[in-house]
Write an enzyme that holds these catalytic residues in place. Structure first.
Site, PDB file in Angstrom:
ATOM      1  N   THR A   1       0.777  -1.237   0.000  1.00  0.00           N
ATOM      2  CA  THR A   1       0.000   0.000   0.000  1.00  0.00           C
ATOM      3  C   THR A   1       0.810   1.288   0.000  1.00  0.00           C
ATOM      4  O   THR A   1       1.908   1.360   0.503  1.00  0.00           O
ATOM      5  CB  THR A   1      -1.029   0.096   1.157  1.00  0.00           C
ATOM      6  OG1 THR A   1      -0.351  -0.011   2.399  1.00  0.00           O
ATOM      7  CG2 THR A   1      -2.057  -0.979   1.056  1.00  0.00           C
TER       8      THR A   1
ATOM      9  N   THR B   1      -3.205   0.376  -3.658  1.00  0.00           N
ATOM     10  CA  THR B   1      -2.307  -0.756  -3.419  1.00  0.00           C
ATOM     11  C   THR B   1      -2.219  -1.735  -4.581  1.00  0.00           C
ATOM     12  O   THR B   1      -3.148  -1.880  -5.375  1.00  0.00           O
ATOM     13  CB  THR B   1      -2.769  -1.526  -2.163  1.00  0.00           C
ATOM     14  OG1 THR B   1      -1.792  -2.496  -1.797  1.00  0.00           O
ATOM     15  CG2 THR B   1      -4.098  -2.223  -2.400  1.00  0.00           C
TER      16      THR B   1
ATOM     17  N   GLY C   1       0.765  -0.096   4.940  1.00  0.00           N
ATOM     18  CA  GLY C   1       1.384  -1.134   5.761  1.00  0.00           C
ATOM     19  C   GLY C   1       0.618  -2.428   5.816  1.00  0.00           C
ATOM     20  O   GLY C   1       0.772  -3.216   6.760  1.00  0.00           O
ATOM     21  N   GLY C   2      -0.235  -2.694   4.829  1.00  0.00           N
ATOM     22  CA  GLY C   2      -0.920  -3.976   4.774  1.00  0.00           C
ATOM     23  C   GLY C   2      -1.761  -4.251   6.002  1.00  0.00           C
ATOM     24  O   GLY C   2      -2.554  -3.420   6.445  1.00  0.00           O
TER      25      GLY C   2
END
Length: 561
Positions: free
Chosen positions: A382, A400, A464-465
């Site tokens: 992302t 993302t 940061g997922g």
């Protein structure tokens, strides 16, 4: 929970963030205590390439939506491992000046019509064979980023797509020099890139994978974007000659997306979810975005806040259990609300918060973790950008590929690396988030807006997922519960858990609390978080705009000192 800390006290407890006080003049918290400068045009923070482009748009008279769209398009070129024009999707939340309207744009990927709940066979250990949902052409659904950004621009911007895509075109044409971290990222994907003709053409030179010091140019993508710019529309990306080329590449390489899947794709404008909190209202993008997890946790913390939890380590335990309960609901109940019924109203209700708070208090009193059966959940990726203009319009947008370079395949001739949106489904028939024709997968992106007395004062997002919902929770916990100013709330240390007993905390997290959690039965590890939180604020009394961002400098999004 409501104690107000001084700036100096907060700095001693937290990490450091980059605070923007005037155009092009960042300073680092701790190095300076305050800023007297004000943004003349507004603020843009997030991925570095996009930030610079967005600043220029504001300076030239564009509004926050114009700046966010131009910044996101540029970030797709300048940080191509984390998002791209062919990325699987994103989500945006927009607050118009004065709170006239708060809305969200959902441009998540959609699974192709050929998708099935059992499309990714499992091996004897329950893992997907060959990680086919992560890598390769079957891992990609319909890309949503171009359509979503144009929808936002058309409805709420003041500039044309032709104008806002120009910086991205120029960057794709001229390229940029690869730094050490990005070189390592390319090298980690080299084996798959080498097998895919379009990727090999883009990421290799003279038979060798690009490395630190080389220039990454994408003339094919620049040409495609120039065509869209000439047409002042992304229409042909989904319904036209470019769509036909994308569909042909899927067919040639064993993918499932067809020309009809592309033609059927539509981004959606949707109503945000919201939660009242003292004088504040927190609004976040709805499912299939990830903000519901943050709001559910805040709802439980709101109920716990009335119970006067002391000492601090017990409060930390309570906060962790609230987060774990929200993640359990997320992993078991969430799916595309157009296909499955998700009890959103119940999850955000006062009655549910009281019931969950009672479970939390039992765990705190017994000094042991709640016995939750939760599977560990991990993913990465992302880019995020936030913008605010001098009028008070605010935007947070997250885009993302998924993990690094997404599916790690590229449409040859278009320079279009594809995201792996199919990896965000649960590969188990019967699960609410199982793959299916036309379904949108549940993802982590959680851009949010905060109102104070009904006026937008803050926009926040994160890259940061899987860490996104929790990192935004950490920021909002400081901002809402502890009355921390935006910059210090962004700088606050972070805790990560997806519901299991595995917990990670940053080094600045109070040691006594980390030790208490270990003694309680959690497996606590300490390390820097790779997530990047960015936020902008607007002061309706004096028109002051500010931005703050904190995260690893290596990601090209923020700083770490």
């Amino acid at each position: 929970m409501s104690k107000r800390f001084s700036r100096r006290e907060m700095l001693s407890r937290t990490g450091k963030a980059m605070l923007i006080g005037s155009v092009g003049v960042p300073f680092f918290l701790g190095a300076q205590e305050k800023s007297t400068a004000r943004w003349k045009y507004g603020a843009v923070v997030g991925e570095n390439t996009g930030m610079k482009v967005g600043e220029k748009v504001l300076a030239e008279g564009g509004n926050a939506i114009d700046a966010a769209v131009a910044a996101a398009l540029a970030a797709c070129i300048g940080a191509p491992a984390r998002s791209g024009i062919g990325g699987y999707g994103g989500t945006m939340i927009i607050a118009l000046a004065g709170g006239k309207k708060i809305t969200a744009i959902d441009f998540n990927t959609i699974a192709p019509a050929a998708a099935r709940a059992d499309m990714f066979p499992l091996d004897e250990k329950g893992a997907i064979k060959d990680r086919a949902n992560f890598f390769g052409w079957r891992a990609a659904g319909v890309p949503g980023i171009p359509a979503g950004l144009q929808l936002a621009l058309d409805r709420y911007g003041t500039r044309s797509f032709r104008e806002m895509v120009r910086p991205a075109i120029e960057l794709a044409e001229t390229g940029f020099t690869i730094n050490k971290v990005f070189g390592n990222t390319i090298r980690s994907a080299a084996a798959r890139f080498k097998k895919d003709p379009g990727s090999a053409k883009l990421y290799f030179k003279d038979g060798q994978v690009l490395q630190e010091g080389d220039s990454l140019r994408n003339p094919d993508l620049a040409k495609m974007l120039s065509t869209l710019a000439e047409r002042n529309s992304v229409e042909s990306f989904y319904r036209g000659d470019i769509a036909q080329r994308i569909a042909a590449a899927f067919q040639k390489n064993g993918g499932l997306v067809t020309a009809k899947d592309l033609a059927d794709y539509r981004p959606r404008e949707v109503e945000p979810l919201q939660l009242r909190f003292k004088d504040f209202t927190v609004l976040t993008a709805p499912l299939t975005a990830g903000g519901l997890t943050t709001l559910e946790t805040l709802s439980i913390l709101k109920e716990l806040g009335s119970r006067g939890l002391h000492p601090a380590d017990a409060s930390a335990h309570a906060r962790l259990e609230a987060l774990r309960l929200a993640w359990k609901d997320r992993l078991e109940l969430f799916g595309d609300p157009e296909f499955v019924k998700v009890p959103v109203e119940k999850l955000l209700s006062a009655d549910y918060a009281r019931a969950q708070a009672a479970k939390v208090m039992t765990a705190v009193n017994e000094k042991k973790p709640l016995p939750l059966d939760v599977k560990k959940h991990t993913d990465d990726g992302t880019n995020n950008l936030c913008s605010v203009d001098r009028h008070g319009n605010m935007v947070a947008v997250t885009i993302t590929h998924g993990g690094g370079f997404g599916a790690q395949v590229t449409v040859d001739g278009l320079g279009l690396t594809l995201g792996h949106g199919m990896s965000r489904f649960e590969p188990h028939p019967g699960h609410p988030n199982a793959p299916g024709p036309g379904k949108r997968p549940v993802h982590n992106m959680s851009p949010s807006i905060v109102l104070r007395n009904r006026i937008p004062v803050l926009a926040v997002g994160c890259a940061g997922g899987v860490r996104i919902p929790n990192s935004i929770l950490d920021m909002l916990t400081q901002y809402l519960l502890r009355d921390a100013p935006m910059d210090l709330a962004v700088a606050a240390p972070r805790l990560q858990s997806t519901g299991t007993l595995d917990v990670s905390v940053e080094p600045a997290w109070p040691k006594e609390q980390a030790d208490y959690l270990k003694q309680t039965g959690f497996k606590v590890q300490t390390g820097e978080s790779p997530s990047v939180v960015s936020a902008v604020s607007f002061n309706p009394e004096n028109g002051e705009c500010r931005g703050a961002v904190r995260g690893p400098a290596a990601l090209g999004m923020g700083v770490k000192e």
